[in-house]
Enzyme design. Structure first.
Site, PDB file in Angstrom:
ATOM      1  N   SER A  60       3.643  12.582   3.507  1.00 24.66           N
ATOM      2  CA  SER A  60       4.605  11.736   2.799  1.00 24.66           C
ATOM      3  C   SER A  60       5.627  12.493   1.976  1.00 24.66           C
ATOM      4  O   SER A  60       6.561  11.886   1.441  1.00 24.66           O
ATOM      5  CB  SER A  60       3.872  10.724   1.915  1.00 24.66           C
ATOM      6  OG  SER A  60       3.365   9.678   2.705  1.00 24.66           O
TER       7      SER A  60
ATOM      8  N   PHE B 200      -5.697  -4.011  -0.900  1.00 22.41           N
ATOM      9  CA  PHE B 200      -5.519  -4.835  -2.089  1.00 22.41           C
ATOM     10  C   PHE B 200      -6.564  -4.485  -3.149  1.00 22.41           C
ATOM     11  O   PHE B 200      -7.651  -3.994  -2.825  1.00 22.41           O
ATOM     12  CB  PHE B 200      -5.603  -6.311  -1.726  1.00 22.41           C
ATOM     13  CG  PHE B 200      -4.452  -6.781  -0.880  1.00 22.41           C
ATOM     14  CD1 PHE B 200      -3.299  -7.300  -1.464  1.00 22.41           C
ATOM     15  CD2 PHE B 200      -4.517  -6.697   0.510  1.00 22.41           C
ATOM     16  CE1 PHE B 200      -2.234  -7.726  -0.691  1.00 22.41           C
ATOM     17  CE2 PHE B 200      -3.454  -7.127   1.293  1.00 22.41           C
ATOM     18  CZ  PHE B 200      -2.306  -7.640   0.691  1.00 22.41           C
TER      19      PHE B 200
ATOM     20  N   GLY C 285       2.124  14.795  -0.219  1.00 21.66           N
ATOM     21  CA  GLY C 285       1.882  14.080   1.025  1.00 21.66           C
ATOM     22  C   GLY C 285       0.656  14.582   1.740  1.00 21.66           C
ATOM     23  O   GLY C 285       0.145  15.668   1.461  1.00 21.66           O
TER      24      GLY C 285
END
Length: 395
Positions: free
Chosen positions: A94, A152, A346
């Site tokens: 990332s 979540f 990342g």
């Protein structure tokens, strides 16, 4: 690196370096002389501690008021004794997002698009919510479903494309098209209304790639090369697309997973990174990352007003690496450490990358971490905190 490779040539679970499977291997840091001709036992120890905690190898590069230091610890390949090369290539995961954001902001600087331009007008074929803007993509406030899966707080997982376990191993050379990833994300409910929250989504940066290509009429890799890599002479950095190779030299990376109740370890140095696209597919070296991030933070790539926009953080984005701006994190280490450091770390399966700088670009730390056969997940936050204090606080 031969520039012809660029034409043929991370995931984050939440943000930056995530869990890396690693081997508990011993190794002695092997530093090169700094620019000032000084040894840096503090940095040697820091690299060695990462390996001792369970990672297979580490390359570390630091530039500060004492000069430039490079070193490595651990092994280049499981079963071998050679150390990781200090000029080795690796998958930056990332950290690619920072390059992608900077490329988009270069187009903003040229007047080709605005930060608050609706994405739907540039990419009408997808049917994006017209409230989603370029700024929302770069800051992860669009609400777009993360095509690599949504996680979540209550433990609920909505899966996306496979990026772990036997399913990913079986498809690690499969080619995904960026449009395919975006359409998968759009087939799922958004996480929230545009601008109503913050959630790290790889899809945002795949859409950013498509924006670059739609605006310029050229491939993402060509525009990245023309606007950033060649001007900075980053000859060892590339956006590989679906190319599964790795330029030499490099340290090997390994992925450990369970299959039918048994733990397996696989060399995943070669893998097709198209599943994450411009959200995490790039390859680089610690030297190129240092050159790039120092140039960015010192104002050599973007105009001052856009660099200021890049550093505006969303208070809802608090994470291990700090608060998120436009393609980078900002973390306050406190007055004893000189204040704020900017970063974008990342990882993907097997490789991890660290990229840090002070706001003026004068002090930088870049690193690669390779994994092996034993998980060292839980130790990483503590290791990172200690490494940052060693480099930026002298502690």
């Amino acid at each position: 690196m031969n520039t012809s490779l660029r034409g043929t040539k991370n995931i984050v679970r939440r943000a930056g370096v995530t869990a890396l499977a690693a081997a508990v291997l011993t190794g002695v840091a092997v530093p090169t002389a700094s620019a000032a001709g000084q040894d840096r036992p503090d940095l040697q120890r820091a690299a060695q501690e990462v390996v001792d905690a369970g990672f297979a190898g580490m390359q570390l590069r630091v530039r500060d008021e004492r000069g430039e230091w490079t070193g490595s610890a651990g092994v280049r390949e499981l079963g071998g004794t050679a150390k990781p090369p200090t000029d080795g290539h690796f998958r930056v995961g990332s950290t690619s997002k920072n390059f992608t954001a900077t490329l988009v902001l270069k187009l903003v600087a040229d007047g080709r698009i605005g930060l608050d331009t609706p994405v739907a007008g540039v990419l009408p074929r997808f049917g994006f919510d017209r409230r989603i803007t370029v700024r929302m993509l770069l800051q992860h406030t669009s609400g777009l479903f993360n095509h690599t899966g949504e996680y979540f707080p209550d433990g609920t997982i909505v899966p996306g494309i496979p990026w772990q376990g036997q399913e990913w191993v079986d498809k690690r050379f499969h080619t995904y098209q960026p449009e395919e990833l975006v359409r998968l994300a759009l087939s799922k409910p958004p996480r929230f209304e545009p601008g109503a929250g913050w959630s790290y989504s790889n899809t945002n940066y795949v859409v950013a790639r498509l924006l670059v290509e739609a605006i310029t009429g050229h491939s993402f890799a060509d525009e990245l090369d023309r606007r950033i890599l060649r001007p900075l002479k980053l000859r060892d950095t590339l956006s590989p697309g679906a190319w599964s190779g790795m330029p030499k030299p490099y340290a090997h990376a390994y992925y450990t997973y369970e299959d039918a109740g048994q733990q397996k370890t696989l060399d995943v140095t070669h893998q097709n990174p198209s599943w994450v696209s411009s959200a995490g597919d790039m390859i680089s070296t610690t030297k190129d990352l240092q050159t790039y991030f120092s140039a960015l933070q010192s104002g050599k790539i973007l105009p001052t007003w856009l660099l200021a926009e890049m550093r505006k953080t969303d208070p809802r984005s608090e994470a291990l690496f700090g608060l998120y701006g436009l393609g980078q994190f900002s973390k306050d280490l406190g007055p004893d450490c000189g204040g704020v450091v900017l970063s974008h770390n990342g990882s993907n399966n097997g490789y991890g990358a660290l990229m840090y700088s002070t706001p003026d670009g004068s002090k930088t730390m870049t690193a690669s971490i390779t994994s092996g056969a034993v998980a060292a997940d839980a130790k990483f936050p503590e290791l990172l905190d200690k490494l940052l204090k060693t480099v930026f606080c002298g502690k």
